[in-house]
Design an enzyme around this catalytic site. Structure first.
Site, PDB file in Angstrom:
ATOM      1  N   ASP A  34     -16.599 -13.973  21.662  1.00  0.00           N
ATOM      2  CA  ASP A  34     -16.329 -13.455  23.012  1.00  0.00           C
ATOM      3  C   ASP A  34     -15.400 -12.245  22.986  1.00  0.00           C
ATOM      4  OD1 ASP A  34     -17.870 -15.255  24.284  1.00  0.00           O
ATOM      5  OD2 ASP A  34     -16.241 -16.506  25.050  1.00  0.00           O
ATOM      6  N   LYS A  56     -18.619 -10.502  27.977  1.00  0.00           N
ATOM      7  CA  LYS A  56     -19.239 -10.308  29.297  1.00  0.00           C
ATOM      8  C   LYS A  56     -18.590  -9.145  30.027  1.00  0.00           C
ATOM      9  CE  LYS A  56     -20.408 -15.129  29.845  1.00  0.00           C
ATOM     10  NZ  LYS A  56     -19.355 -15.910  29.175  1.00  0.00           N
ATOM     11  N   MET A 167      -7.213 -15.072  34.550  1.00  0.00           N
ATOM     12  CA  MET A 167      -8.172 -14.164  35.203  1.00  0.00           C
ATOM     13  C   MET A 167      -7.675 -13.750  36.595  1.00  0.00           C
ATOM     14  SD  MET A 167     -11.638 -16.263  34.201  1.00  0.00           S
ATOM     15  CE  MET A 167     -10.999 -17.805  34.807  1.00  0.00           C
TER      16      MET A 167
END
Ligand SMILES: C[S@@+](CC[C@H](N)C(=O)[O-])C[C@H]1O[C@@H](n2cnc3c(N)ncnc32)[C@H](O)[C@@H]1O
Length: 256
Positions: A34, A56, A167
């Site tokens: 990731d 992502k 986040m």
């Protein structure tokens, strides 16, 4: 039976990998990793392995997750070591359970290797314990991205002593506004710890009010901690003789 190892990479410092993660990386044939997996962690893996970046991009999470799922199904193997490597712990905001279930549905075995989550390790490394006798007996780890911004939802965190938000950099001001509206003490101390456990670790401390006013500059990735435990950092800092600036917003680059 075909198999994939679902492995936590910890917060960035390779010294914080588990022994099992380290051993698997050293013998890995394929590493699917990731965005938040550090270069230093990848550096301990078998250099002959096939390294596949599976990070992502904002707004493209679903499309990329489908591509990652396809990659996992393609590479799962009964004689090679396939490591699906995720930042922190795979089961903390990491879609680990979703990938595990998908692989099982296709008859592929999964072995989970938990990692040290940034939610606990990153505050701790900057001198902030999430619990502290007489100060904080509870903590919550909360996702701070858009779906979690409904104002009424923040009341549920009023009784929790320490809030740890992941986040949350982009939405930090809205989160602070909602928490104050929900009844959280506006003068409560807060800390943002950027790139915890790495050489680029940077800590910004302030108050909920300052964050709500949009006056606290932070770069992602960072862990956002709210609660009286943030004050503990000052006491631990005194022990190691760090200077403490007088300004209400304090920035420190020192890695503890
Ligand atoms: C998608 S979540 C994954 C969390 C991960 N599974 C864990 O257990 O740490 C990503 C968020 O974790 C936090 N994060 C992860 N590693 C970090 C680090 N080294 N320093 C600061 N924040 C970090 C940030 O809030 C980032 O936006």
């Amino acid at each position: 039976m075909r198999k994939v190892y679902l492995v936590g990479a910890g917060p960035g410092d390779p010294g914080l990998l588990t022994c099992k993660a380290f051993q698997l990386l050293q013998k890995a044939d394929v590493v699917i990793y990731d965005r938040l997996v550090s270069a230093e962690v990848l550096g301990v893996a078998n250099p002959a392995a096939l390294f596949i970046f599976a990070g992502k991009l904002q707004g493209e999470q679903e499309r990329i997750q489908n591509e990652i799922n396809a990659l996992l199904l393609e590479h799962a193997s009964d004689n090679k070591t396939i490591v699906r490597l995720k930042g922190g712990d795979p089961m903390v905001f990491g879609r680990g359970a979703e990938e595990w279930s998908l692989l099982n549905k296709h008859g592929i075995d999964v072995e989970l290797v938990p990692g040290i989550s940034s939610s606990l390790a990153v505050p701790a490394l900057s001198g902030i314990p999430v619990t502290l006798r007489g100060v904080a007996t509870s903590f919550a780890v909360i996702a701070g991205h858009r779906q979690n911004l409904k104002p009424q939802e923040w009341t549920r965190y009023l009784m929790v002593d320490t809030l740890v938000l992941l986040m949350a950099v982009e939405n930090r001001a809205a989160i602070a506004v909602n928490l104050i509206k929900a009844g959280r003490n506006r003068e409560e101390p807060v800390a943002f710890i950027e790139r915890g456990s790495t050489d680029r670790q940077r800590v910004v401390t302030s108050t909920l009010t300052e964050v709500a006013r949009g006056q606290v500059n932070v770069n992602a990735p960072a862990v956002f901690v709210i609660g009286q435990v943030v004050r503990m950092r000052r006491h631990l800092k005194r022990l190691v003789n760090e200077a403490i600036p007088a300004s209400p917003i304090e920035v420190t680059n020192v890695r503890r």
